[in-house]
Write an enzyme that holds these catalytic residues in place. Structure first.
Site, PDB file in Angstrom:
ATOM      1  N   GLU A 137       0.797  -1.224   0.000  1.00 40.82           N
ATOM      2  CA  GLU A 137       0.000   0.000   0.000  1.00 40.82           C
ATOM      3  C   GLU A 137       0.833   1.279   0.000  1.00 40.82           C
ATOM      4  OE1 GLU A 137      -2.710  -3.097   1.998  1.00 40.82           O
ATOM      5  OE2 GLU A 137      -0.571  -2.716   1.745  1.00 40.82           O
ATOM      6  N   VAL A 138       1.983   1.250   0.677  1.00 45.25           N
ATOM      7  CA  VAL A 138       2.808   2.447   0.779  1.00 45.25           C
ATOM      8  C   VAL A 138       3.240   2.946  -0.596  1.00 45.25           C
ATOM      9  CG1 VAL A 138       5.004   1.204   1.000  1.00 45.25           C
ATOM     10  CG2 VAL A 138       4.749   3.465   2.040  1.00 45.25           C
TER      11      VAL A 138
END
Length: 255
Positions: A137-138
């Protein structure tokens, strides 16, 4: 098989088999998949024939995570809608933890983002040797916020931080070495290995499995004294079950 649109469900040999069935999208999670998955979990929790739950993904991958455009309508969604979407996934993650029976995730291919979250929420994870789990997700400016609570209970704090801020997947052998998964099977032996694994669990006392799971998560976060006291109460309760009474009687006869 009983098809609930994008979820397949059947019970055989004491095992409720829940399959994410969207292989053309790598079993990506949308509102329909999450809703069907929640229904399958609820159904298996009420079925007296179920002792163990097995979660799998159809096709080459376990689950690629959120189908973001489908879930959130892209950038048009507001904070309230995003909150509702997140809560739907949170509800199924909690349903796995609160399920009365052991839940096993069998991971082949990739388990990413929310898919890795479903695996992480499961009580046990088994994987094919070529499988990988990741929390990417980052890389899109997003935070794997719910899965962080689950990872914290599986790996060390520094390893968890690295997994979340790097966004890089880890292969099954490494995932096992850091305590994220339980067993790794050679790719050619994956299906037979998974089957033997869940059947071994299903052969155990259903009440003992359920009470063990209940105790484990009930004592999470307790002080040592409170956890021991909870253990005293569970010890006494477990002795009253029919399975325990049969086990004691058999032990006394040298069986």
């Amino acid at each position: 098989w009983l098809a609930m649109d994008l979820i397949l469900y059947r019970v055989e040999g004491g095992v409720a088999r829940i399959t994410l069935n969207r292989p053309e999208k790598r079993n990506a999670l949308n509102a329909e998949v999450i809703a069907g998955f929640g229904e399958a979990l609820a159904r298996s929790a009420k079925d007296a024939a179920v002792r163990v739950v097995l979660i799998t993904g159809a096709g080459k991958d376990f689950c690629a995570g959120f189908d973001l455009l489908s879930l959130d309508k892209g950038n048009d969604a507001g904070a309230v809608e995003h909150m509702e979407t997140a809560r739907r996934l949170a509800d199924v993650l909690l349903a796995i933890r609160r399920h009365p029976h052991p839940v096993v995730a069998a991971v082949q291919g990739r388990a990413l983002g929310g898919g890795a979250g479903i695996a992480s929420a499961s009580d046990l994870i088994v994987a094919a040797e070529s499988a990988s789990l990741g929390y990417p997700e980052v890389k899109i400016g997003f935070v794997p916020a719910m899965v962080a609570a689950l990872l914290r209970r599986a790996v060390t704090e520094k390893r968890m931080f690295e997994l979340l801020v790097s966004g890089e997947p880890v292969g099954a052998p490494e995932a096992k070495s850091i305590g994220l998964i339980n067993q790794v099977f050679a790719d050619k032996e994956f299906e037979t290995g998974v089957e033997a694994y869940v059947q071994n669990l299903a052969a155990k006392s259903a009440s003992a499995l359920s009470l063990t799971k209940q105790l484990l998560y009930h004592t999470d976060g307790m002080t040592l004294e409170k956890a021991i006291e909870a253990g005293v109460q569970m010890n006494a309760l477990s002795r009253t079950t029919e399975d325990a009474k049969r086990g004691f009687a058999g032990f006394g006869k040298g069986k």
